[in-house]
Write an enzyme that holds these catalytic residues in place. Structure first.
Site, PDB file in Angstrom:
ATOM      1  N   SER A  53      -7.668  -2.615 -10.722  1.00 51.02           N
ATOM      2  CA  SER A  53      -8.609  -2.635  -9.606  1.00 51.02           C
ATOM      3  C   SER A  53      -8.862  -4.051  -9.088  1.00 51.02           C
ATOM      4  O   SER A  53      -8.849  -4.292  -7.879  1.00 51.02           O
ATOM      5  CB  SER A  53      -9.931  -1.981 -10.021  1.00 51.02           C
ATOM      6  OG  SER A  53     -10.488  -2.628 -11.149  1.00 51.02           O
ATOM      7  N   GLY A  54      -9.068  -5.004  -9.992  1.00 51.66           N
ATOM      8  CA  GLY A  54      -9.324  -6.375  -9.557  1.00 51.66           C
ATOM      9  C   GLY A  54      -8.120  -7.026  -8.909  1.00 51.66           C
ATOM     10  O   GLY A  54      -8.240  -7.716  -7.890  1.00 51.66           O
ATOM     11  N   GLU A  75       2.806  -7.081 -12.271  1.00 52.34           N
ATOM     12  CA  GLU A  75       2.295  -5.850 -12.878  1.00 52.34           C
ATOM     13  C   GLU A  75       3.464  -4.967 -13.306  1.00 52.34           C
ATOM     14  O   GLU A  75       4.309  -4.626 -12.486  1.00 52.34           O
ATOM     15  CB  GLU A  75       1.415  -5.088 -11.878  1.00 52.34           C
ATOM     16  CG  GLU A  75       1.029  -3.688 -12.294  1.00 52.34           C
ATOM     17  CD  GLU A  75       0.311  -3.631 -13.635  1.00 52.34           C
ATOM     18  OE1 GLU A  75       0.708  -2.813 -14.478  1.00 52.34           O
ATOM     19  OE2 GLU A  75      -0.650  -4.407 -13.828  1.00 52.34           O
ATOM     20  N   CYS A 201     -16.749   0.094 -19.173  1.00 53.23           N
ATOM     21  CA  CYS A 201     -17.626   1.226 -18.867  1.00 53.23           C
ATOM     22  C   CYS A 201     -18.370   1.683 -20.112  1.00 53.23           C
ATOM     23  O   CYS A 201     -18.065   2.720 -20.703  1.00 53.23           O
ATOM     24  CB  CYS A 201     -16.847   2.386 -18.264  1.00 53.23           C
ATOM     25  SG  CYS A 201     -17.932   3.633 -17.527  1.00 53.23           S
ATOM     26  N   LYS A 344     -18.612  -4.243 -18.001  1.00 55.95           N
ATOM     27  CA  LYS A 344     -17.262  -4.226 -17.434  1.00 55.95           C
ATOM     28  C   LYS A 344     -17.014  -2.883 -16.740  1.00 55.95           C
ATOM     29  O   LYS A 344     -16.662  -1.888 -17.379  1.00 55.95           O
ATOM     30  CB  LYS A 344     -16.234  -4.468 -18.535  1.00 55.95           C
ATOM     31  CG  LYS A 344     -16.396  -5.821 -19.243  1.00 55.95           C
ATOM     32  CD  LYS A 344     -15.381  -5.990 -20.363  1.00 55.95           C
ATOM     33  CE  LYS A 344     -15.610  -7.288 -21.135  1.00 55.95           C
ATOM     34  NZ  LYS A 344     -15.386  -8.501 -20.321  1.00 55.95           N
ATOM     35  N   ALA A 346     -15.824  -0.825 -12.703  1.00 57.99           N
ATOM     36  CA  ALA A 346     -15.182  -0.968 -11.396  1.00 57.99           C
ATOM     37  C   ALA A 346     -16.186  -1.448 -10.356  1.00 57.99           C
ATOM     38  O   ALA A 346     -15.832  -2.192  -9.433  1.00 57.99           O
ATOM     39  CB  ALA A 346     -14.565   0.359 -10.967  1.00 57.99           C
ATOM     40  N   ALA A 347     -17.435  -1.025 -10.493  1.00 57.64           N
ATOM     41  CA  ALA A 347     -18.474  -1.474  -9.567  1.00 57.64           C
ATOM     42  C   ALA A 347     -18.686  -2.978  -9.675  1.00 57.64           C
ATOM     43  O   ALA A 347     -18.896  -3.664  -8.669  1.00 57.64           O
ATOM     44  CB  ALA A 347     -19.777  -0.735  -9.852  1.00 57.64           C
ATOM     45  N   CYS A 379     -23.377   1.808 -13.453  1.00 58.08           N
ATOM     46  CA  CYS A 379     -22.861   2.810 -14.376  1.00 58.08           C
ATOM     47  C   CYS A 379     -23.464   4.160 -14.007  1.00 58.08           C
ATOM     48  O   CYS A 379     -24.633   4.418 -14.316  1.00 58.08           O
ATOM     49  CB  CYS A 379     -23.213   2.447 -15.816  1.00 58.08           C
ATOM     50  SG  CYS A 379     -22.578   3.626 -17.028  1.00 58.08           S
TER      51      CYS A 379
END
Length: 450
Positions: A53-54, A75, A201, A344, A346-347, A379
């Site tokens: 995601s980052g 990647e 998460c 940690k 995604a938000a 979260c």
């Protein structure tokens, strides 16, 4: 106070308008990237390590800044996953297939995809090495390598996943095993674990507990299930407002929570889990299970642990406000691989991406970064098949809520946001570099007040 017209007529107008149209307008698929090959060049203006995601988000932002031809992503994976939805996959509420897309489809068009694994970072020489013996240099480096799952640090795993009573929502290989174990549950202990390490998460280990309890009630098995949450932590959640709300749910639903208990062994053939008592070193407890959900120990990726960019614990050592590396001014970090003292998620990555974009912009102009990351993270604590407590907070573990109502209450609207709106934002806006978190919405909903 910020006038409404100022919010919707500024640079965020396009994003705000898009949010207003959600559910009424279809957005086309991401443009397919066809250059999935090793780089023809060995130098880039901006080199991004990691296609999670980052990494994808920052590549999209850097493309607009320096041009696609000057950006590359390293990647090795063929598929990209929206991992937050795996909580619902493990509970049978979503299909695993909905969580993944080909990596080629999310690489920003024109950005070079170097399909390889990073084996060495040499920030003193502004270069990295890959597993196919390529050396790639850069002017600016963004490290977004995520976090490493260490199932093997638990005796009996990962081989224990071959048995049908064990699952884990943290891996694409094991998340569907959680749903199978849940469906096959007959009678006994349903155990859910939280390891003695940082995790991504941190709410997910208990989310599946609440969903499992709801499933047992729905299928008439609740009276036969003894639900146990064994956590290495000393509290159910790190923010008191949400911890208090969760404690009420735990009591109402008759869930057992044991603190300072760390899973060290799984005896899958006997359906036994072994826990160490962190308050009494050397003391262990063996508990039989009918279902076991494992949250694995986690750590920085091995390539970072001995790298010059890492701190003593192996995380990328960045300034917590600017995300710039503390020793190498042309190196930056984002997301799970960093030592940022926040949850940690995604938000968090979304919020960090906006700050890092601004940081790199001013550094490219030989200026000093002024925009500061406040540690925002979120979260969505799924407490049932149609209920979510939306926890949002900052570095100080103080609530930093977006909506003008009490988010510590279970709400259907927040569940729908978790299940449907957030994936939409992720695929169609965040990965395209247009979503930097809800800060501007927070100002709007709170009439301009911070």
């Amino acid at each position: 106070m910020v006038p409404l017209v100022a919010v919707v007529s500024g640079p965020r107008a396009q994003l705000f308008a898009c949010l207003l149209r959600l559910g009424t307008q279809q957005v086309g698929p991401l443009q397919l990237h066809t250059g999935a090959s090793h780089a023809a060049r060995n130098h880039y203006e901006v080199l991004v390590l990691g296609g999670g995601s980052g990494g994808i988000t920052m590549a999209a932002r850097m493309k607009r800044k320096v041009g696609a031809e000057n950006v590359a992503i390293v990647e090795p994976s063929e598929r990209h996953f929206y991992q937050p939805i795996w909580t619902l996959v493990g509970a049978g509420a979503k299909q695993l297939s909905s969580s993944g897309r080909p990596t080629a489809s999310v690489i920003p068009s024109g950005v070079e995809w170097i399909k390889a694994r990073v084996t060495e970072l040499n920030p003193d020489k502004n270069c990295i090495h890959t597993d196919d013996d390529e050396k790639i240099s850069y002017r600016y480096l963004i490290i977004a390598l995520g976090i490493q799952l260490d199932y093997e640090k638990i005796k009996g795993l990962p081989e224990g996943f071959a048995h049908p009573k064990i699952g884990s929502n943290y891996s694409v290989k094991t998340v569907e095993k959680t749903w199978k174990a849940l469906q096959d549950f007959k009678e006994g202990n349903a155990i859910f674990t939280f390891p003695n390490t940082p995790v991504k998460c941190a709410g997910a280990p208990q989310k599946i507990m609440y969903l499992s309890e709801a499933y047992f009630r729905k299928t008439g098995k609740r009276s036969k299930a003894n639900i146990i949450f064994n956590t290495s932590l000393g509290a159910i959640f790190g923010v008191k407002k949400y911890a208090d709300a969760l404690q009420e749910i735990i009591q109402e639903r008759n869930l057992t929570v044991n603190y300072k208990k760390n899973l060290i062994e799984v005896r899958a053939d006997k359906q036994e889990a072994v826990f160490e008592n962190l308050d009494k070193p050397g003391e262990t407890q063996v508990i039989s299970y009918e279902m076991l959900h494992v949250t694995p120990p986690m750590s920085p990726p091995d390539v970072l642990k001995t790298s010059p960019v890492a701190d003593a614990a192996g995380w990328v050592d960045v300034d917590k406000e600017t995300l710039q590396h503390r020793r190498y001014p042309n190196v930056f970090g984002i997301g799970d691989c960093t030592n940022l003292p926040t949850s940690k998620t995604a938000a968090a990555v979304a919020a960090q991406s906006g700050i890092l974009d601004r940081t790199i912009s001013v550094i490219m102009k030989n200026q000093t970064p002024t925009k500061k990351y406040d540690g925002y993270t979120s979260c969505p604590l799924v407490t049932g098949y149609n209920r979510v407590i939306l926890a949002e907070f900052d570095y100080k573990a103080e609530p930093l809520e977006t909506f003008p109502f009490d988010q510590s209450k279970e709400r259907l609207s927040m569940y729908l946001m978790k299940a449907d709106l957030m994936p939409f934002l992720y695929w169609n806006m965040m990965l395209r570099g247009y979503w930097g978190g809800p800060a501007f919405l927070r100002k709007l909903f709170h009439l301009g007040m911070s």
